[in-house]
Design an enzyme around this catalytic site. Structure first.
Site, short mmCIF file in Angstrom:
data_model
loop_
_atom_site.label_atom_id
_atom_site.label_comp_id
_atom_site.label_asym_id
_atom_site.label_seq_id
_atom_site.Cartn_x
_atom_site.Cartn_y
_atom_site.Cartn_z
CE LYS A 1 -13.86 -10.11 11.79
NZ LYS A 1 -13.93 -9.00 12.71
N GLY B 1 -6.79 -6.28 1.27
CA GLY B 1 -5.42 -6.00 1.68
C GLY B 1 -4.62 -7.27 1.90
N GLY C 1 -12.31 -3.71 2.11
CA GLY C 1 -13.65 -3.33 2.57
C GLY C 1 -14.34 -2.41 1.58
NE ARG D 1 -4.37 -1.40 1.76
CZ ARG D 1 -5.21 -1.96 2.63
NH1 ARG D 1 -4.90 -1.97 3.91
NH2 ARG D 1 -6.35 -2.47 2.22
#
Ligand code: ADP
Ligand code: MG
Length: 405
Positions: free
Chosen positions: A207, A360, A384, A37
């Protein structure tokens, strides 16, 4: 949406929201395990600086805990090592402010000369950054705004957040979208407007609660969804299988069941693992073996996709014309449990069509496993954010950039 190239930046202080939220070593040494990043942020930082701007980088790192600025600053993580790495990669000194909007930030911002670059401390040390209270966020944005004359948002990974530095700040300054944001939005638009078929989605990661909403929307878009990684265990549990000590979000089982029924109704193929690598505990050197999903030992933890699953997923990807992948298939950070993620990445890299990696950790996995990045159509920096875009949500950071100021 205005682009960086439309701004007159010479001699002006530009508040640049970058995405420097790099993964740090899992064992807590604080070491940057993947600087992708930071590298992805270089082009816009370099471009602004080359044009004589005074660049003030704003970014967040991790999820600092605590009610106050001082508690959060004490707990970290600090952006200082990230700023240092940025300086190395840019090949020029980068100033660092030890606070976000206090005396150090002010001194740093106003002492910059043309072409200089500074990084302010982790913007999430300020509780107001992520506050749900509009007035609190706006007041913090105002404190930040006094440092800059222009605002550029290049932090695609944060555009889904209604946070002060991405949502409230652009309303206060003339603003533009950075190249990363522009490119990411372009690719996501391609995925959602008439994608070539079959459109295969691979979802993994930790998750299901993070990803159920996107699955819901992808059911209306994709032909096939392959489920793996930690989130796969909640799906397996919903099917009635034993998952031992694997990561499980038991409260998500009803929602997972609803997704499975919806997939069936819509004729979307939902593919679950056939076998798993089960370990005695969560550790890089834990003893482990391959087990079929029907015979998962109650005292073991699932760490990776097994060989039959890897082959099945490769087969389900072979004829794809469009692929979106989010979330590793296992705990790839531990080499013993990286084969599933490697198999997924390699199968996608062989696809003849548009392949997009969003996330990521997924992007970090590709680099960590040494897989050729150029074999992918697009590697997104924002997990996200790309998921929420694909959910069909309005992204606050993009809305803010679209509005005039
Ligand atoms: P991304 O950042 O690509 O969106 P996520 O953040 O959702 O991906 O998930 C990445 C994390 O999921 C990785 O750190 C990986 O170790 C973890 N993970 C994958 N499979 C498992 C598993 N079986 N058990 C525990 N964690 C897992
Ligand atoms: Mg992640």
């Amino acid at each position: 949406m205005r682009s960086v190239d439309d701004l007159e930046v010479l001699g002006r202080r530009v508040l640049l929201r970058s995405d420097l939220n790099v993964p740090l070593d899992l064992t807590g040494t604080g070491e940057i395990t993947d600087d992708g990043r930071i590298r992805a942020s270089l082009p816009v930082i370099g471009k602004l600086s080359d044009r004589g701007a005074r660049v003030i980088v704003l970014a967040h790192l991790g999820r600092p805990k605590g009610a106050s600025l001082s508690e959060r600053a004490a707990g970290g993580p600090s952006l200082r090592p990230v700023a240092a790495r940025l300086g190395e990669l840019l090949g020029r000194p980068v100033a660092f402010a030890t606070d976000v909007a206090g005396a150090s930030a002010e001194r740093t911002a106003f002492s910059l000369g043309d072409e200089d670059v500074a990084v302010l401390e982790n913007v999430r040390f300020e509780p107001a950054e992520t506050s749900k209270d509009d007035a609190e966020r706006a007041a913090f944005a105002k404190r930040l705004a006094r440092f800059g004359e222009l605002y550029v948002d290049d932090a695609f990974g944060a555009v889904h957040r209604k946070h002060a530095s991405v949502y409230d700040l652009p309303a206060l300054l003339p603003h533009a979208a950075g190249d990363l944001v522009r490119d990411e939005v372009g690719v996501l638009r391609q995925l959602t407007t008439d994608p070539a078929r079959p459109f295969v989605v691979v979802l993994g990661g930790k998750k299901p609660s993070d990803k159920l909403a996107v699955i819901g929307n992808l059911l209306g878009l994709a032909d096939r969804i392959l489920i793996c990684g930690g989130m796969g265990y909640t799906f397996l549990a919903a099917r009635g299988y034993e998952v031992g000590n694997s990561v499980l979000e038991a409260d998500q089982i009803p929602a997972v069941k609803a997704v499975m029924e919806d997939a069936e109704r819509r004729g979307v193929e939902l593919v679950l693992p056939l076998d798993l690598v089960a370990a005695t505990h969560f550790a890089p050197d834990a003893e482990h073996s391959v087990v079929p999903v029907t015979e998962f030992p109650a005292d073991r933890e699932g760490m990776d996709a097994g060989p039959r699953t890897r082959a099945l997923f490769a087969e389900k990807l072979a004829d794809a014309k469009t692929v979106f992948w989010n979330g590793p298939a296992g705990v790839f950070e531990f080499p013993a449990f990286s084969a599933g993620t490697r198999a997924v990445a390699e199968a996608i890299s062989r696809v003849d069509g548009l392949t997009v990696v969003g996330g990521g950790d997924s992007a970090a996995a590709i680099r960590a496993l040494g897989i050729d990045e150029s074999a992918f159509g697009h590697i997104s920096t924002g997990g996200g954010a790309s998921l929420e875009y694909l959910e069909g949500k309005t992204l606050p950071g993009l809305t803010a950039l679209e509005e005039d100021s």
